[in-house]
Design a protein around this motif. Structure first.
Motif, mmCIF file in Angstrom:
data_model
loop_
_atom_site.group_PDB
_atom_site.id
_atom_site.type_symbol
_atom_site.label_atom_id
_atom_site.label_comp_id
_atom_site.label_asym_id
_atom_site.label_seq_id
_atom_site.Cartn_x
_atom_site.Cartn_y
_atom_site.Cartn_z
ATOM 1 N N UNK A 175 0.820 -1.207 0.000
ATOM 2 C CA UNK A 175 0.000 0.000 0.000
ATOM 3 C C UNK A 175 0.859 1.266 0.000
ATOM 4 N N UNK A 176 2.051 1.181 0.591
ATOM 5 C CA UNK A 176 2.962 2.328 0.610
ATOM 6 C C UNK A 176 4.128 2.025 -0.338
ATOM 7 N N UNK A 177 3.818 1.939 -1.611
ATOM 8 C CA UNK A 177 4.837 1.600 -2.601
ATOM 9 C C UNK A 177 5.505 2.856 -3.133
ATOM 10 N N UNK A 178 6.831 2.875 -3.033
ATOM 11 C CA UNK A 178 7.621 3.979 -3.596
ATOM 12 C C UNK A 178 8.558 3.436 -4.673
ATOM 13 N N UNK A 179 9.391 2.447 -4.299
ATOM 14 C CA UNK A 179 10.328 1.845 -5.248
ATOM 15 C C UNK A 179 9.584 1.264 -6.446
ATOM 16 N N UNK A 180 8.495 0.559 -6.173
ATOM 17 C CA UNK A 180 7.738 -0.075 -7.238
ATOM 18 C C UNK A 180 6.979 0.883 -8.134
ATOM 19 N N UNK A 181 6.943 2.167 -7.746
ATOM 20 C CA UNK A 181 6.235 3.151 -8.551
ATOM 21 C C UNK A 181 7.168 3.968 -9.450
ATOM 22 N N UNK A 182 8.487 3.711 -9.342
ATOM 23 C CA UNK A 182 9.417 4.365 -10.264
ATOM 24 C C UNK A 182 9.187 3.805 -11.668
ATOM 25 N N UNK A 183 8.766 4.637 -12.596
ATOM 26 C CA UNK A 183 8.515 4.220 -13.986
ATOM 27 C C UNK A 183 7.630 2.974 -14.031
ATOM 28 N N UNK A 184 6.614 2.954 -13.167
ATOM 29 C CA UNK A 184 5.743 1.775 -13.048
ATOM 30 C C UNK A 184 5.123 1.403 -14.393
ATOM 31 N N UNK A 185 5.203 0.126 -14.720
ATOM 32 C CA UNK A 185 4.578 -0.386 -15.935
ATOM 33 C C UNK A 185 3.119 -0.716 -15.602
ATOM 34 N N UNK A 186 2.164 -0.164 -16.329
ATOM 35 C CA UNK A 186 0.740 -0.374 -16.001
ATOM 36 C C UNK A 186 0.211 -1.733 -16.456
ATOM 37 N N UNK A 187 0.766 -2.801 -15.890
ATOM 38 C CA UNK A 187 0.272 -4.131 -16.224
ATOM 39 C C UNK A 187 -1.198 -4.262 -15.808
ATOM 40 N N UNK A 188 -1.944 -5.014 -16.576
ATOM 41 C CA UNK A 188 -3.383 -5.152 -16.335
ATOM 42 C C UNK A 188 -3.692 -5.762 -14.972
ATOM 43 N N UNK B 296 8.213 3.531 4.075
ATOM 44 C CA UNK B 296 9.165 2.934 3.143
ATOM 45 C C UNK B 296 9.485 1.479 3.460
ATOM 46 N N UNK B 297 9.366 1.102 4.736
ATOM 47 C CA UNK B 297 9.718 -0.259 5.114
ATOM 48 C C UNK B 297 8.717 -1.292 4.601
ATOM 49 N N UNK B 298 7.600 -0.824 4.025
ATOM 50 C CA UNK B 298 6.666 -1.768 3.418
ATOM 51 C C UNK B 298 7.266 -2.427 2.171
ATOM 52 N N UNK B 299 8.357 -1.903 1.688
ATOM 53 C CA UNK B 299 9.031 -2.530 0.543
ATOM 54 C C UNK B 299 9.553 -3.919 0.909
ATOM 55 N N UNK B 300 9.769 -4.162 2.195
ATOM 56 C CA UNK B 300 10.280 -5.447 2.684
ATOM 57 C C UNK B 300 9.254 -6.546 2.414
ATOM 58 N N UNK B 301 9.592 -7.490 1.553
ATOM 59 C CA UNK B 301 8.664 -8.562 1.173
ATOM 60 C C UNK B 301 8.274 -9.433 2.364
#
Length: 317
Positions: free
Chosen positions: A230-243, A255-260
């Protein structure tokens, strides 16, 4: 309803083999997490690497040499690997063609690791490691914002050498590993791509259209699942709009939500949200505006500072 992490999932479902309970989205999280295992010092012969060695055996040999080296030990720990290795579901999964490359060259940094997890009836999860705490790893992650990186070509080579005309294949990774998964899959031949069941991009940065034409990713849209917290930062860099994009809850903040490891699941399902955190959306929008108005060569500073803030916070835990 009880929610937990991927490690809780291993406790809940670890007694179920892949033959009895087929691969699911949470298994993808487990394999992407396992890709952070640094087995570089584990004594494995060339023949064993080619034929495959079980996760349980890898763990056993790792402990005989004293455990993980310092690099990556803050991401996956020996006790966490033990939980997975001792489960019925994952313990006998074979690891084939483990590859680990580090090149700390300032002009041509490379941090690349990949594993072929073999499970069930001739099924494979080809996993790419995300960023470790090596200098090369962070240089390469930063470079992704303004140039093509060597690890992307290595990902294509790895997939081509591991996908055969037999079996079913899943491809995935977390963070930079997610970027390598979509890039490598997008460059496969039609014949190789036919063997791929699903591609997973777990909060990976996208591909900058200023760097390359991203139209080649359209061919993998129908078989790609993008998972972001829900708090995505890294994954939103040039995010590809996959369906197929799924937003997952995390037990971490900001930011720590990036931790899988923090992503929430229930039974064998992802615990999904219907939207991103509003604060994260504002940050993503501001970063997108900044980057769009910044020359390629000037992006390094802001991206590097963001990456360093994340790794510093993670190591303090």
């Amino acid at each position: 309803m009880k929610y937990g992490t991927l490690l809780d999932y291993v406790f809940w479902r670890g007694d179920m083999s892949f033959e009895k309970d087929s691969f699911n989205d949470v298994d993808n999280l487990v394999f992407s997490f396992l890709a952070y295992s640094n087995f570089i010092n584990v004594p494995v012969s060339k023949e064993e690497n080619e034929k495959g060695l079980s996760i349980k055996e890898y763990y056993s040999r790792l402990m005989k040499i004293g455990g993980f080296p310092k690099t990556l030990s803050w991401i996956i720990k020996e006790e966490e690997l033990k939980i997975i290795a001792e489960s019925k579901r994952f313990g006998e999964v074979l690891i084939k063609n483990y590859t680990d490359i580090i090149k700390n060259d300032e002009e041509d940094a490379v941090q690349f690791a990949a594993l072929n997890f073999c499970f069930g009836k001739d099924q494979h999860y080809l996993a790419f490691r995300g960023t470790d705490d090596s200098i090369a790893g962070w240089r390469e992650d930063t470079n992704l914002t303004y140039q093509k990186v060597p690890a992307q070509d290595l990902a294509v080579e790895y997939l081509n050498s591991n996908i055969t005309d037999q079996g079913k294949y899943y491809i995935g990774g977390h963070s930079k590993g997610g970027n390598l998964a979509i890039y490598g899959a997008g460059k496969l031949s039609d014949e190789k791509l036919k063997r791929v069941v699903q591609i997973y991009d777990n909060d990976g940065p996208g591909i900058c259209s200023d760097v390359m034409d991203i139209s080649f990713l359209k061919r993998i849209d129908k078989i790609t699942t993008r998972i972001i917290p829900t708090y995505s930062i890294i994954g939103m860099f040039f995010a590809i709009p996959f369906s197929n994009t799924k937003i997952i809850h995390s037990n971490e903040k900001m930011l720590m939500q990036h931790d899988i490891k923090s992503w929430q699941v229930t039974n064998k399902e992802l615990y999904l949200s219907d939207r991103l955190d509003p604060e994260a959306e504002n940050i993503d929008h501001a970063l997108a505006l900044y980057i769009s108005d910044t020359k390629l060569e000037d992006r390094e500073k802001v991206i590097k500072n963001l990456m360093l803030s994340m790794i510093t916070a993670r190591k303090r835990q």
